[in-house]
Design an enzyme around this catalytic site. Sequence first.
Site, PDB file in Angstrom:
ATOM      1  N   PHE A  88       0.834  -1.202   0.000  1.00 38.92           N
ATOM      2  CA  PHE A  88       0.000   0.000   0.000  1.00 38.92           C
ATOM      3  C   PHE A  88       0.862   1.243   0.000  1.00 38.92           C
ATOM      4  CE2 PHE A  88      -4.021  -1.976   1.391  1.00 38.92           C
ATOM      5  CZ  PHE A  88      -3.574  -3.155   1.978  1.00 38.92           C
ATOM      6  N   ASP A  89       0.445   2.232  -0.749  1.00 38.53           N
ATOM      7  CA  ASP A  89       0.947   3.589  -0.551  1.00 38.53           C
ATOM      8  C   ASP A  89       0.303   4.085   0.741  1.00 38.53           C
ATOM      9  OD1 ASP A  89       0.236   6.738  -2.209  1.00 38.53           O
ATOM     10  OD2 ASP A  89       1.957   6.174  -0.958  1.00 38.53           O
ATOM     11  N   GLY A  90       0.817   5.157   1.305  1.00 38.82           N
ATOM     12  CA  GLY A  90       0.285   5.663   2.564  1.00 38.82           C
ATOM     13  C   GLY A  90      -0.792   6.713   2.357  1.00 38.82           C
TER      14      GLY A  90
END
Lengths: 361, 342
Positions: A212-214
Amino acid sequence: MVKMSVDPAKAKDLQICASSNGEKGDSWEETDELQEDRPGLAAAPKQPKPENAVTIAVSTRVLFRTEREQKVFERHGVEEYLRYQIQHENEPFAPGPAFPFVKALEAVNSRLRQLYPQSEELFDIVLVTYNHAHVGIRLINTINHHNLFIERFCMTGGSSPIGYLAAWHTDLYLSADAQKVREALAEGIAVATVFMPEKQTEVSESQLRVAFDGDAVLFSDESERIFKAHGLDKFFEHERQNEDTLLDHGPLKGFLEALGKLQKKFYAKGQRLDCPIRTYLVTARSAASSGLRALKTLRAWGLEIDEALFLAGAPKGPMLEKIRPHIYFDDQMFHVEGAAEMGTIAAHVPYGVAQKRQAGK
Amino acid sequence: THILYGEDECGPREATRPPVLFFILRPQPKPENAVTIAVSTRVLFRTEREQKVFERHGVEEYLRYQIQHENEPFAPGPAFPFVKALEAVNSRLRQLYPQSEELFDIVLVTYNHAHVGIRLINTINHHNLFIERFCMTGGSSPIGYLAAWHTDLYLSADAQKVREALAEGIAVATVFMPEKQTEVSESQLRVAFDGDAVLFSDESERIFKAHGLDKFFEHERQNEDTLLDHGPLKGFLEALGKLQKKFYAKGQRLDCPIRTYLVTARSAASSGLRALKTLRAWGLEIDEALFLAGAPKGPMLEKIRPHIYFDDQMFHVEGAAEMGTIAAHVPYGVAQKRQAGK
């Protein structure tokens, strides 16, 4: 008038194969009694109730390679498209970008069933498609050919599937259609547009890996807004000042939560080191300047993430190439394309201030 | 459109047709050409209060009550939106095919005595329905008439009569009032069907009940290319399909005012092929297919909002009604406990 002939002889003629799962001990009466208070075909314990499971809705266009058929539809219309599909009914589709992800979900399910045979806390896959029921036969043939176990179908014959997603208690919806993805997002559904990687990469068959990106994926886009409006220094300042204020949640926070719940079931049986689910945070944030807020937020949500990479702007491509996730979620097409170029299965979450079209509206 | 009735006005618009009786809005199709839907007053309208009067005080009091309240229209019942939608489809069909008799034809079928006819007609006119065909049997069974009307579907409130009609080979269902109000489309007729023991025979359910799920899957896979036998509502789906094709023929597939749904507990990969292949062999299309593999039907139906949903199991019918779906029970096949007990 309809003639209804029920021929009970058909049931009696059924041969019981020796290779079936060995229920010879059951008498007719015993089985009948078991099913008596259960409503017919609906009673099977094999499929979990949607509210208990982690329901993943997948479009046919990302589960399989359907480009040729798409072209037939776009050039020649729906009647020709249906004719083509029926003609090629016995030719299974090739795997698409979401195929390894779905296979990995089934691998996790096998492990979960071994540890918790009665539990319904499993992944449940629903095939969601605009396709007409005619195409169902080719899809079922394909599913059986690839040894997938997809028993739930939602074939909408041209109308929007978005309305059904809530009815299926969808925890994640993977589609190829950016427009539908935006509509689903507006309805509050965790969703992403999956892209075909530009080169083949092998991914694990035994461990599901989700990256996941944040910001604007797990977290809201509030910090990105400040960065875009006021620049990097203001962004750092804001993050430091608000270190102890939780970030708001993003569209995929719920999905990470669902993964975490299943991971805990393995930990409870002492299988932390051998867990078949592994999660990764791959963020452009800088650790010292803005990492605290992200990590404190995750902790406050009770969410664990196995591996965290704070890149401070370094390219994500090589990191992802090393991780080899079954899917990587990012809100920015720049990163999604970069990842796909290097062979990562990347999915775009069209949320937040990074969406140029949204900014332009 | 105007309602033309009265002795001064002649009915039809086409000059070439011979003069017809008053009370004709437009020519009614011959029953054999039309898709004939017979509806009981008890499902078309809300008649609970009157039912109570009949049950508690007998027929004379009941008739007195009806006559007294003659000018009070009944409220719409569970089959009302369905009938309204049939009329919407008819409007579209008449635009495309002005000469055709292939339309929906609605017959009001009731045990009621002719005295109640006035209140029924007042109600029909109040609600702007166009029901020109009545079958008021004054207490005797309407079942015998259904064949004479070439009935393609009979909707009733009386489970006993529904069973009798089914035994006569008529497509029939008991309609239930949904437990909460749900809006349904006024322009598109939506009909949802269960698969086994509704469109298909109950042969597969028998195997499941007798031998369990695994044997059922095995049997279905082995017999993948053997067609299922047909169930009580196959003919009605066929009739809907015939009308749908009339819209497709005029390039209106995407805007078709009839939409059909299969909502089955079957599992797609393990048992879906036989169902889909059977439908195809019958030349029947269904617009949307949901293979639920045991997931609850309620939320799906809530999303679909059909004008009517047919299922052979009261468990599903009640579940659907709880969530606001207009559900109808087809008491056919091995799932009927009472039948098993006989």
